[in-house]
Design an enzyme around this catalytic site. Sequence first.
Site, PDB file in Angstrom:
ATOM      1  N   TYR A   1      11.981 -23.795   3.336  1.00  0.00           N
ATOM      2  CA  TYR A   1      12.485 -22.909   2.283  1.00  0.00           C
ATOM      3  C   TYR A   1      13.194 -23.695   1.196  1.00  0.00           C
ATOM      4  O   TYR A   1      12.894 -23.569   0.003  1.00  0.00           O
ATOM      5  CB  TYR A   1      13.440 -21.863   2.874  1.00  0.00           C
ATOM      6  CG  TYR A   1      14.303 -21.181   1.836  1.00  0.00           C
ATOM      7  CD1 TYR A   1      13.741 -20.354   0.876  1.00  0.00           C
ATOM      8  CD2 TYR A   1      15.686 -21.385   1.814  1.00  0.00           C
ATOM      9  CE1 TYR A   1      14.525 -19.737  -0.099  1.00  0.00           C
ATOM     10  CE2 TYR A   1      16.478 -20.771   0.852  1.00  0.00           C
ATOM     11  CZ  TYR A   1      15.890 -19.954  -0.101  1.00  0.00           C
ATOM     12  OH  TYR A   1      16.669 -19.352  -1.061  1.00  0.00           O
TER      13      TYR A   1
ATOM     14  N   LYS B   1      12.231 -24.274  -2.856  1.00  0.00           N
ATOM     15  CA  LYS B   1      13.128 -23.936  -3.969  1.00  0.00           C
ATOM     16  C   LYS B   1      13.442 -25.171  -4.815  1.00  0.00           C
ATOM     17  O   LYS B   1      13.598 -25.067  -6.042  1.00  0.00           O
ATOM     18  CB  LYS B   1      14.400 -23.293  -3.443  1.00  0.00           C
ATOM     19  CG  LYS B   1      14.194 -21.914  -2.831  1.00  0.00           C
ATOM     20  CD  LYS B   1      13.647 -20.897  -3.834  1.00  0.00           C
ATOM     21  CE  LYS B   1      14.693 -20.480  -4.841  1.00  0.00           C
ATOM     22  NZ  LYS B   1      14.195 -19.422  -5.746  1.00  0.00           N
TER      23      LYS B   1
ATOM     24  N   GLY C   1       0.809  -1.218   0.000  1.00  0.00           N
ATOM     25  CA  GLY C   1       0.000   0.000   0.000  1.00  0.00           C
ATOM     26  C   GLY C   1       0.839   1.262   0.000  1.00  0.00           C
ATOM     27  O   GLY C   1       0.327   2.354  -0.285  1.00  0.00           O
TER      28      GLY C   1
ATOM     29  N   ARG D   1      30.343 -21.417   5.071  1.00  0.00           N
ATOM     30  CA  ARG D   1      29.640 -20.843   3.935  1.00  0.00           C
ATOM     31  C   ARG D   1      30.630 -20.302   2.902  1.00  0.00           C
ATOM     32  O   ARG D   1      31.714 -19.826   3.228  1.00  0.00           O
ATOM     33  CB  ARG D   1      28.707 -19.702   4.391  1.00  0.00           C
ATOM     34  CG  ARG D   1      27.525 -20.159   5.223  1.00  0.00           C
ATOM     35  CD  ARG D   1      26.574 -21.027   4.442  1.00  0.00           C
ATOM     36  NE  ARG D   1      25.398 -21.431   5.188  1.00  0.00           N
ATOM     37  CZ  ARG D   1      25.277 -22.586   5.821  1.00  0.00           C
ATOM     38  NH1 ARG D   1      26.297 -23.452   5.800  1.00  0.00           N
ATOM     39  NH2 ARG D   1      24.164 -22.886   6.457  1.00  0.00           N
TER      40      ARG D   1
ATOM     41  N   VAL E   1      23.327 -13.069   7.734  1.00  0.00           N
ATOM     42  CA  VAL E   1      24.322 -13.157   8.797  1.00  0.00           C
ATOM     43  C   VAL E   1      25.329 -12.011   8.757  1.00  0.00           C
ATOM     44  O   VAL E   1      25.703 -11.469   9.811  1.00  0.00           O
ATOM     45  CB  VAL E   1      25.040 -14.533   8.761  1.00  0.00           C
ATOM     46  CG1 VAL E   1      25.853 -14.718   7.489  1.00  0.00           C
ATOM     47  CG2 VAL E   1      25.911 -14.717  10.001  1.00  0.00           C
TER      48      VAL E   1
ATOM     49  N   ALA F   1      12.080 -13.375  -7.832  1.00  0.00           N
ATOM     50  CA  ALA F   1      11.071 -13.192  -6.790  1.00  0.00           C
ATOM     51  C   ALA F   1      10.903 -14.465  -5.980  1.00  0.00           C
ATOM     52  O   ALA F   1      10.656 -15.536  -6.542  1.00  0.00           O
ATOM     53  CB  ALA F   1       9.741 -12.785  -7.419  1.00  0.00           C
TER      54      ALA F   1
END
Length: 338
Positions: free
Chosen positions: A159, A163, A47, A223, A199, A92
């Site tokens: 998640y 994916k 909005g 990572r 992170v 997206a």
Amino acid sequence: MTGLTTHEDWAGRRVLVTGAGGFIGSHLTERLVRAGAEVRAMVRYTGRSDLGMLADADPEVRRAIEIVHSDVTDPFAVRRSVDGCDTVFHLAALIAIPYSYVAPASYVATNVTGTLNVLEAARDLGVRRVVHTSTSETYGTARYTPIDEQHPLQPQSPYSASKMGADAMAESFHRSFGLPVAIIRPFNTYGPRQSARAVIPTIAAQVVAGRDRIALGDLRPIRDLTHVADTVAGFLAVGSADACVGQVTNVGNGRGIAIGDLARLIAEVAGRPDVDIVEDAQRLRPPESEVFELVAATDRARERCGWRPTVSLRDGLADSVGYVRSHLDRFDVDRYAV
């Protein structure tokens, strides 16, 4: 930090970027405009007509973008957004892992059904190339490293499961209908505009704000970190290379660092090497959900599209720390962002 190689002349190309208001999407949109593309940016409707991270883009760049406030879960809105574009970069998605434990159905709606909507529109409208965004989280904890594109997929969070579903849908449209889809699988991307739930901004914000104890989740996971300028160059390279069509292509540095060591390096870069790094129980993932090691094999990226990273970790972290320092008011330093 520019990551200048684009691998193709994008001048005059009509390009749609879904998720253009996000961290990577905003940088990709900006780079495409500077490369001469005609860019339509799909930004999730609010909005407030919020532009997300595109609000940080150069005003001249923003004026060159066609902004579409929409939602990938609406197939009719997606079709209107795709119409007239020859290339679609589909970014997206809902991406916060902790929130996927709270609202998994929303991840299926956005990540799986939203991807289906993009693919259907691209197929019907004869799009020249779709670049679908995957994630290294689909690999789960490594069975071997570095992780190549043939590594088994393991859904260790809602998640990552969503994916995996989106990736499979993209692959199926290539195999079933000949849709020219290339799947890019970035490992952990970082840099300016990244949200507080990630992170590196979490660490940097606490350090810059002067906290003596830096609260994190598990300090052991490893990572593979890629600066956003390099990741965006990877998107452009994959989007340009015919050899990437019908394939999954990893984009990562090929080197890993443990979260605890990363926190100490960020503190050093920020000029506060003596801070304490502590584990905070509320930030821990469920035990079977934590992914302990993600390090990319990037041979295919070099072979298929000539991509390789150029930004060193120390230089990239200095860039991130500088951004957080300049925008500290955006970070609620003492609250855990899910």
